[in-house]
Write an enzyme that holds these catalytic residues in place. Structure first.
Site, PDB file in Angstrom:
ATOM      1  N   GLY A 268     -21.116 -80.087  30.135  1.00  0.00           N
ATOM      2  CA  GLY A 268     -20.360 -81.413  30.056  1.00  0.00           C
ATOM      3  C   GLY A 268     -21.260 -82.599  30.190  1.00  0.00           C
ATOM      4  O   GLY A 268     -22.597 -82.268  30.097  1.00  0.00           O
ATOM      5  N   GLY A 270     -23.213 -86.065  32.079  1.00  0.00           N
ATOM      6  CA  GLY A 270     -23.438 -86.760  33.369  1.00  0.00           C
ATOM      7  C   GLY A 270     -24.655 -86.054  34.069  1.00  0.00           C
ATOM      8  O   GLY A 270     -25.209 -85.331  33.386  1.00  0.00           O
ATOM      9  N   ASN A 271     -24.983 -86.378  35.223  1.00  0.00           N
ATOM     10  CA  ASN A 271     -26.494 -86.288  35.905  1.00  0.00           C
ATOM     11  C   ASN A 271     -26.426 -84.849  36.218  1.00  0.00           C
ATOM     12  O   ASN A 271     -27.507 -84.078  36.006  1.00  0.00           O
ATOM     13  CB  ASN A 271     -26.223 -86.820  37.200  1.00  0.00           C
ATOM     14  CG  ASN A 271     -27.154 -88.177  36.889  1.00  0.00           C
ATOM     15  OD1 ASN A 271     -27.948 -88.235  35.916  1.00  0.00           O
ATOM     16  ND2 ASN A 271     -27.117 -89.161  37.901  1.00  0.00           N
ATOM     17  N   VAL A 272     -25.503 -84.092  36.626  1.00  0.00           N
ATOM     18  CA  VAL A 272     -25.230 -82.759  36.962  1.00  0.00           C
ATOM     19  C   VAL A 272     -25.845 -81.728  35.758  1.00  0.00           C
ATOM     20  O   VAL A 272     -26.558 -80.952  35.839  1.00  0.00           O
ATOM     21  CB  VAL A 272     -24.094 -82.259  37.720  1.00  0.00           C
ATOM     22  CG1 VAL A 272     -24.180 -80.792  38.261  1.00  0.00           C
ATOM     23  CG2 VAL A 272     -24.014 -83.115  39.115  1.00  0.00           C
ATOM     24  N   GLU A 293     -20.141 -80.059  23.125  1.00  0.00           N
ATOM     25  CA  GLU A 293     -19.397 -81.256  22.901  1.00  0.00           C
ATOM     26  C   GLU A 293     -20.232 -82.625  22.505  1.00  0.00           C
ATOM     27  O   GLU A 293     -19.914 -83.309  21.886  1.00  0.00           O
ATOM     28  CB  GLU A 293     -18.562 -81.575  23.949  1.00  0.00           C
ATOM     29  CG  GLU A 293     -17.301 -80.565  24.065  1.00  0.00           C
ATOM     30  CD  GLU A 293     -16.584 -80.756  25.276  1.00  0.00           C
ATOM     31  OE1 GLU A 293     -15.146 -80.614  25.277  1.00  0.00           O
ATOM     32  OE2 GLU A 293     -16.990 -81.416  26.417  1.00  0.00           O
ATOM     33  N   LYS A 407     -17.773 -90.653  48.216  1.00  0.00           N
ATOM     34  CA  LYS A 407     -17.548 -91.665  49.263  1.00  0.00           C
ATOM     35  C   LYS A 407     -18.578 -91.496  50.451  1.00  0.00           C
ATOM     36  O   LYS A 407     -17.818 -91.559  51.474  1.00  0.00           O
ATOM     37  CB  LYS A 407     -16.284 -91.782  49.464  1.00  0.00           C
ATOM     38  CG  LYS A 407     -15.440 -92.114  48.155  1.00  0.00           C
ATOM     39  CD  LYS A 407     -15.215 -93.615  47.824  1.00  0.00           C
ATOM     40  CE  LYS A 407     -14.567 -93.691  46.418  1.00  0.00           C
ATOM     41  NZ  LYS A 407     -14.674 -94.844  45.743  1.00  0.00           N
TER      42      LYS A 407
END
Lengths: 504, 504
Positions: A268, A270-272, A293, A407
């Site tokens: 997927g 993003g960073n991870v 993708e 958060k």
């Protein structure tokens, strides 16, 4: 400006973006190009947004329905949302303003698997498509269209729409020509198998086609994909990536994955995801394949390094720096990359056949391995499910990754009961945080709970264990059942966060 | 007893069930045959259950792991559960005693999509399979095995298991020979497409194969499938069936389904499924096709009447009366029916390609269209997901059906928030009760809620509307978001039922 419109019929339809936008009436259902920030039109949406604002200032109604490939450039989702110009939106989006419009219900949003939208539109489930507005890199003498940095649902929208506007983007290299493999699924019934047996297989042509009589405007401009630059990996992402790699190496060592080659990877955004890829490089892998993708900067670097040598993707979502590297080495990259429509990049048939290792981010998972990828606190839409369902359901191994908290520690990513479900217990096999991985394969709910509590943040482990222990006692004198829960407390963590700002 | 073991090597291994059961040690992982009550062994499980009871009486441990095709004969799940002889069970089951063992956690149970279990076992996710215990109808001279009334995962278990026990059932007609199409998916990577393009296509052979050196026992006996007789349809089921037919006819009339032929149908088990089929007959359809999991009495009658002429199924689950009719007209039925392994009957590749209309029962749905098919009040396992996920996710149209209430009206099948999710909002298109159908296609959550409340029982509609209205106001000064909920009340209906015996 370069001459990229080499067919005279199309050249005769060149006009400016405002004139083209004026052709799109209030209430139109529009199919746009764009997939993970790549290949979305910019000038047309901006002109439509301006038009909407002008009409709204006159007290007139103007809103369109907007279907895309996946997330778009901020000028598409963002400018249209700011102009309050979108009545309906599907599928994936990542823009802050569009997210706001969805969560305040100014825009109705339907969250659809990326593999499924085109078929559902063709089937008529969304009504008739009035316009397709598609970014391309050029029009050839014979009227063939050179696709841009993503194909998404473009060929489908070109087929289904009653009218078409083409936006020719001269800022992306025309030398991408040939990297694409364009095809379109036939209608039911009696379809043929999809003849993709490995990531590099090609089944179509490098060009898109459109019935010229439907094309009402061609707009020529320049626009760069607005993809953020690669940010250095933080410690938590690196730890998660290492845990995934540790899992994959154990599977290999124990004979459950082919030695040294794994299976085709999907990762997927993003960073991870980048951290997992970086971990594979550190572990010394060479010659891996991807059926995925999106090609982000991290994956591009791995292709260059020979870690990955065969890639099928739906889009090239590269930062300005990476696109420069791509442009300089384009002939090298074209040997290793196929760009496909999302009907094929995400098709269950191909994913199941190839035996993909699917790796996707998530918001939260519960102690039984149900995953929420979309709705924070169950109500607020983040980005949508995207293609994660296509890969998680059909992958040979499906992995979800997340930091254990969000958060600043006030939200636990492992909860008693997820407040929204996108991926059920039936579709989640491995879940990794910076504290390790939970292996849910072949396990009952109670056995899964032990695995899940182990990977939660230490602050939340005793709370999760206490919930589970209480649930296992049963309520009202009944046995606890197969999936123990205390219904009055199941969603209390989320409720507490809403009321106090912390799950603690 | 007829001579159904025509190969001398196998005949030399004939022994009685008790002797064969003695070969299966404590802790063994056993793959049994059996799919929706059809084709499960009976004598072996009974003998294993007796052995377990004897050993338990001596204070000794004895439990096995049991994997099947789907639900089995009560003698398999029931007798083994009553003897407390099952440590682990997967996938679908419908037996009361097994359900009890699962809900009191005497048996660990994992709920897996029917299409996925075999691949996961082959991949090693469940450990090594020690035994396969497979019902067959006979053994041919060359050692080929004639499958019984279901194939399920039998060929897979025969391939994977270290040892094999065959139970030859002389009570089922040997003339079933030829109705089966046995094949097995190859291992990843580099698999070929599955060449099924319509329900009647055959890709395999009529026989199963086993390495004779693995066969440690052959048990010959007689046993009838214990399928309940067809019960007359009640008013509620008829009304639900009519609503589904009304929906299909509207789709046809508006050009979204092929005229007169629909698309291949899948229909789950039970009364509502039978009511839908009966409704199609009343509506005058002829020459329909099915790509489904189970042929029950209702479907058999439709084949006889020419309403359905082409059927692919995973099992023949017929009542004693229907099996007599089948036996008398077997050559006729064999022209119209193919029985397949569940890897193929439920494969996403084939389901998506064919464009199936999937119809499945459920326990409850929430106002946004998430469906719970398995866990009553979120905790108590009913039967498992079965193949409903395979068909709902991949179907061209996916329909769920349920009476609007259960327990004499004390449980509403439409609730604010389902207490367990098996099918997400992304996979549910149409939900029907006796009050109508909710068409969720192309709709946002708020638009879906209006559809869902409409089909709830009138007693519950004002309560659902009140919940939705309150949720739409938002909590703690935040916008209600994309999927409005009041987290403190979301599961209150289930909690109330647990405490008071009614959701009212």
């Amino acid at each position: 400006m370069q001459n990229r419109v080499k067919n005279a019929d199309f050249a005769a339809k060149i006009m400016d973006a405002d004139a083209a936008a004026a052709l799109v009436p209030n209430g139109a259902l529009v199919g746009f190009s764009g997939f993970v920030g790549a290949g979305a039109p910019i000038h047309l949406p901006l002109a439509i947004a301006k038009r909407a604002e002008a009409l709204h200032a006159q007290g007139k109604e103007y809103k369109i329905g907007a279907l895309t490939g996946a997330s778009t450039d901020p000028h598409l989702d963002g400018d249209l949302a700011k102009a309050n110009a979108v009545s309906f939106r599907s599928p994936f989006m990542t823009d802050r303003d569009m997210r706001g419009a969805i969560n305040t219900n100014e825009t109705e949003y339907m969250d659809v698997h990326l593999s499924s939208l085109a078929q559902q539109v063709e089937a008529g489930f969304f009504g008739e498509m009035d316009f397709a507005i598609i970014e391309i890199l050029g029009i050839k003498e014979d009227g063939s269209l050179i696709p841009s940095t993503s194909i998404g649902n473009n060929q489908n929208w070109l087929n289904y729409a009653k009218k078409v506007i083409l936006e020719v983007n001269c800022a992306q290299p025309e030398s991408l020509e040939g990297i694409h493999d364009v095809a379109c699924l036939p209608k039911v019934p009696f379809r043929e198998p999809i003849n993709i047996k490995r990531p590099s297989d090609r089944i179509g042509t490098p060009y898109m086609k459109v019935d010229p009589s439907k094309v009402v405007a061609v707009v020529v401009g320049e626009s760069k994909d607005r993809v953020n630059s690669f940010t250095p990996l933080d410690e938590v992402s690196i730890a998660i990536g290492d845990n995934v790699v540790k899992f994959l190496q154990k599977e290999e060592a124990e004979g459950r994955l082919p030695k040294g080659k794994l299976l085709p990877l999907q990762s997927g955004i993003g960073n991870v995801a980048n951290a997992v890829l970086a971990g594979l490089e550190r572990a010394g892998y060479k010659g891996l394949s991807c059926y995925t993708e999106v090609i982000q900067d991290g994956l591009l670097a791995l292709i260059k390094a020979g870690v990955v040598t065969e890639v099928s993707s739906a889009s090239l979502s590269l930062s300005p720096e990476a696109i420069e590297d791509f442009r300089e080495n384009i002939e090298f990259y074209k040997k290793h990359i196929v760009l496909r429509p999302q009907e094929f990049s995400n098709h269950p048939e191909v994913i199941r056949r190839l035996g993909i290792i699917g790796m996707n981010g998530m918001l939260e998972a519960d102690i039984y391995g149900n995953v929420n990828s979309t709705n924070t606190m169950g109500t607020q839409m983040m980005n949508g499910i995207g293609g994660s369902g296509d890969f998680a359901r059909n992958g040979y191994i499906s992995i979800f990754v997340t930091p254990s908290t969000a958060k600043g520690g006030d939200i636990s990513a492992i909860v008693p009961f997820v407040a929204h479900v996108n991926h059920t217990e039936h579709d989640t096999m491995v879940i990794a945080t910076e504290y390790g991985y939970a292996d849910l394969r072949g396990k009952s709910p109670r056995q899964r709970a032990a695995e899940m509590i182990k990977i939660a943040h230490p602050d939340y482990r005793p709370m999760l264990q206490a919930y589970f222990d209480e649930a296992c006692k049963g309520e009202n004198g009944k046995p606890a059942g197969h999936t123990p829960h205390i219904l009055s407390k199941a969603l209390s963590w989320h409720d507490k966060y809403n009321k106090t700002g912390s799950m603690k």
